[in-house]
Design a protein around this motif. Structure first.
Motif, PDB file in Angstrom:
ATOM      1  N   THR A 105      36.346 -19.672 -57.500  1.00 51.60           N
ATOM      2  CA  THR A 105      35.342 -19.132 -56.583  1.00 51.60           C
ATOM      3  C   THR A 105      35.896 -19.175 -55.170  1.00 51.60           C
ATOM      4  N   MET A 106      35.970 -18.021 -54.527  1.00 56.72           N
ATOM      5  CA  MET A 106      36.553 -17.911 -53.196  1.00 56.72           C
ATOM      6  C   MET A 106      35.472 -17.660 -52.148  1.00 56.72           C
ATOM      7  N   VAL A 107      35.568 -18.402 -51.060  1.00 57.12           N
ATOM      8  CA  VAL A 107      34.629 -18.199 -49.951  1.00 57.12           C
ATOM      9  C   VAL A 107      35.092 -16.996 -49.136  1.00 57.12           C
ATOM     10  N   LYS A 108      34.197 -16.057 -48.920  1.00 53.86           N
ATOM     11  CA  LYS A 108      34.523 -14.843 -48.174  1.00 53.86           C
ATOM     12  C   LYS A 108      33.991 -14.866 -46.746  1.00 53.86           C
ATOM     13  N   GLU A 109      32.861 -15.532 -46.551  1.00 56.73           N
ATOM     14  CA  GLU A 109      32.272 -15.604 -45.218  1.00 56.73           C
ATOM     15  C   GLU A 109      31.339 -16.805 -45.130  1.00 56.73           C
ATOM     16  N   VAL A 110      31.307 -17.400 -43.944  1.00 59.41           N
ATOM     17  CA  VAL A 110      30.417 -18.543 -43.715  1.00 59.41           C
ATOM     18  C   VAL A 110      29.399 -18.146 -42.658  1.00 59.41           C
ATOM     19  N   ASP A 133      34.197 -13.556 -61.928  1.00 58.81           N
ATOM     20  CA  ASP A 133      34.072 -12.206 -62.482  1.00 58.81           C
ATOM     21  C   ASP A 133      34.150 -11.112 -61.416  1.00 58.81           C
ATOM     22  N   GLY A 134      34.395 -11.493 -60.163  1.00 56.46           N
ATOM     23  CA  GLY A 134      34.528 -10.516 -59.082  1.00 56.46           C
ATOM     24  C   GLY A 134      33.252 -10.222 -58.344  1.00 56.46           C
ATOM     25  N   THR A 135      32.133 -10.703 -58.827  1.00 52.14           N
ATOM     26  CA  THR A 135      30.862 -10.464 -58.150  1.00 52.14           C
ATOM     27  C   THR A 135      30.692 -11.437 -56.983  1.00 52.14           C
ATOM     28  N   LYS A 136      29.872 -11.035 -56.030  1.00 52.03           N
ATOM     29  CA  LYS A 136      29.608 -11.866 -54.864  1.00 52.03           C
ATOM     30  C   LYS A 136      28.243 -12.523 -54.985  1.00 52.03           C
TER      31      LYS A 136
END
Length: 540
Positions: free
Chosen positions: A331-336, A347-350
């Protein structure tokens, strides 16, 4: 009658004298025989034996007296350091940047009789970082794991100058550094330039944010003393705000959701300490909120603790599941954002994850002063994660500059173990360099001949310094509920263990690695206070 009386007395005296002489002669004859008999009986084991219990009591008694005496002497010596030699202008000067693991290890080991030493660091203490997560919830006080730098330098044989300042520029050509006072209170002089013969860079690294928007503004890091203090304050702030009257249930859930980003040892240990704080203290003082507190750990890799064995990874994940700590791997953090983080799932979903407290423990990146130095040496400094060095820790493309710990880029992981061993190695290397310099001076004074050739051969041998080699001593991590994991090298392989017994080993290992008896006594006292009185829940 008078003559008869005198004759009788003389006869008696003669008899007694003869008797005394005879007795003495017999004594001189018998005494050696008695000594021989006593020696023979002692050798034969016929002398009175001391019981085993008496021997044990004697050992304990004299051992206790010796230990107490040594402890008192050590405390006195630590408290009242002796006189030091002054700076010697005829000797070379080593400037040390930083006061972390590498720099402090070097400082403790360097022989100041051979060099002048100057320390420049934005903080005037060493911080024992492995126990920093314990400070975030009050298990240990931050004062217990810091060692003032002057506690170390004042016990060196020669005076060591210590400047609390930030190094803003390094000039490898002129062999100078520029330092600036970074404290709130500044005097008329707030900037200076220092010259060096040797420069030891141990500035460490700063927090890696990967350029993700909002991390600097909203997340809490866990690298310095003030980070731990900030986290502790925010934890209690979230709980007290959740207890405010009229708070919506959804808002309470958000405030009581503690999110940790990073599945390395720091992130794991902080989540474990937070869980213990919840179960052992908050459940008693906030019973209406304790059951609503949630802990979530987010990791971009397929599993947590990638440096540990698969067996221990599985054990940690199972333990966290029992403790109701949620783990999101891949699980990658994209924005805080201020109240939530946006993540990309496996699975690529946000998805959006609301939080009250966000702790960022993902890795390191180079400091600005290191980046500027790398820009001055573009042909030799091509590694982005740190300063490239040779096998002797000397900076590529320079002479007399060495880099240690997280500031350097080597084949070893950036851990406290590596940094500590590098500091000790470099101190030994400087010791050999001093020996070589002394031998060169001696050779210059000799005339050509056998003696000079012999000295030259010794000098050549002394110059063959072995490169640095790291010896891995194992990995440890605390996982909560008085359990820990250990991955230890043994017989060419690794021994993996976890549980309560490993927790005791974890504590003893960290105690032994603390830099002073003062720190050890303070940490033990904090552990005892926590068990008897509990943790402090006040919001400072």
């Amino acid at each position: 009658e008078l003559l008869k009386s005198l004759e009788k007395n003389l006869t008696c005296c003669s008899f007694h004298s003869f008797h005394l002489v005879s007795t003495a002669q017999r004594g001189l004859t018998v005494a050696p025989r008695l000594v021989q008999q006593r020696l023979a009986s002692t050798v034969a084991g016929a002398s009175p034996k001391r019981s085993k219990w008496q021997n044990v009591k004697s050992v304990v008694k004299y051992g206790t007296v010796g230990a107490v005496g040594y402890g008192l002497y050590s405390m006195y010596h630590q408290r009242f350091p002796g006189e030091q030699l002054p700076f010697d202008t005829s000797k070379r000067t080593i400037v040390v940047l930083g006061s972390g693991w590498a720099s402090t290890s070097f400082l403790k080991s360097i022989d100041t009789e051979q060099y002048n030493v100057v320390v420049v660091s934005p903080r005037n203490y060493f911080l024992f970082t492995p126990l920093l997560p314990s400070c975030t919830v009050g298990t240990i006080d931050v004062r217990s794991i810091v060692e003032p730098t002057r506690f170390i330098t004042r016990h060196k044989s020669r005076e060591v100058k210590v400047y609390e300042a930030e190094c803003t520029e390094i000039d490898p050509v002129k062999k100078t550094i520029t330092i600036a006072d970074n404290s709130e209170i500044k005097g008329d002089s707030a900037q200076a330039t220092l010259e060096y013969d040797y420069l030891v860079i141990g500035t460490g690294a700063t927090n890696q944010t990967f350029g993700i928007k909002g991390v600097e503004e909203h997340a809490c890091f866990l690298k310095e003393v003030w980070d731990a203090q900030k986290i502790r304050t925010k934890v209690m702030d979230c709980i007290e705000t959740a207890a405010f009257p009229g708070q919506a249930e959804e808002e309470i859930e958000r405030l009581l959701h503690m999110v940790v980003v990073g599945g390395g040892p720091t992130g794991i240990e902080y989540a474990a300490e937070l869980h213990d704080f919840l179960k052992e203290d908050l459940a008693s003082w906030y019973p209406e909120l304790a059951e609503k507190i949630k802990i979530t750990l987010v990791e971009a890799l397929p599993n947590v603790l990638p440096a540990f064995s698969k067996q221990l990874i599985d054990y940690t994940e199972t333990t966290f599941k029992e403790q109701n700590i949620t783990i999101h791997t891949k699980t990658m953090v994209k924005e805080v954002k201020e109240k939530e983080i946006i993540v990309q799932q496996a699975d690529g979903t946000k998805a959006n994850i609301p939080y009250g407290l966000l702790v960022w423990a993902t890795g390191n990146t180079v400091r600005p002063v290191i980046r500027n130095l790398m820009a001055k040496l573009p042909e030799h400094q091509t590694v982005r994660r740190g300063l490239a060095v040779d096998d002797w820790l000397q900076l590529n493309g320079t002479e007399g500059i060495y880099a240690l710990g997280d500031a350097s880029a080597t084949k070893y992981a950036p851990t406290a173990q590596v940094a500590s061993q590098q500091g000790k190695y470099l101190a030994r290397l400087f010791g050999q360099l001093a020996v070589c310099d002394k031998m060169e001076e001696e050779i210059k004074t000799l005339e050509d001949g056998d003696e000079k050739e012999k000295k030259a051969r010794k000098l050549q041998k002394a110059k063959s310094i072995k490169p640095f080699e790291y010896t891995h001593q194992g990995s440890l991590a605390y996982i909560g509920s008085d359990r820990a994991i250990a991955d230890l090298p043994f017989g060419g392989g690794n021994v993996a263990s976890g549980g309560v017994a490993t927790f005791l080993f974890w504590r003893s290992a960290y105690l032994s690695n603390l830099f002073s008896g003062r720190n050890r006594s303070l940490v033990v006292t904090d552990w005892i206070k926590k068990n008897i009185l509990g943790r402090d829940i006040s919001r400072e």
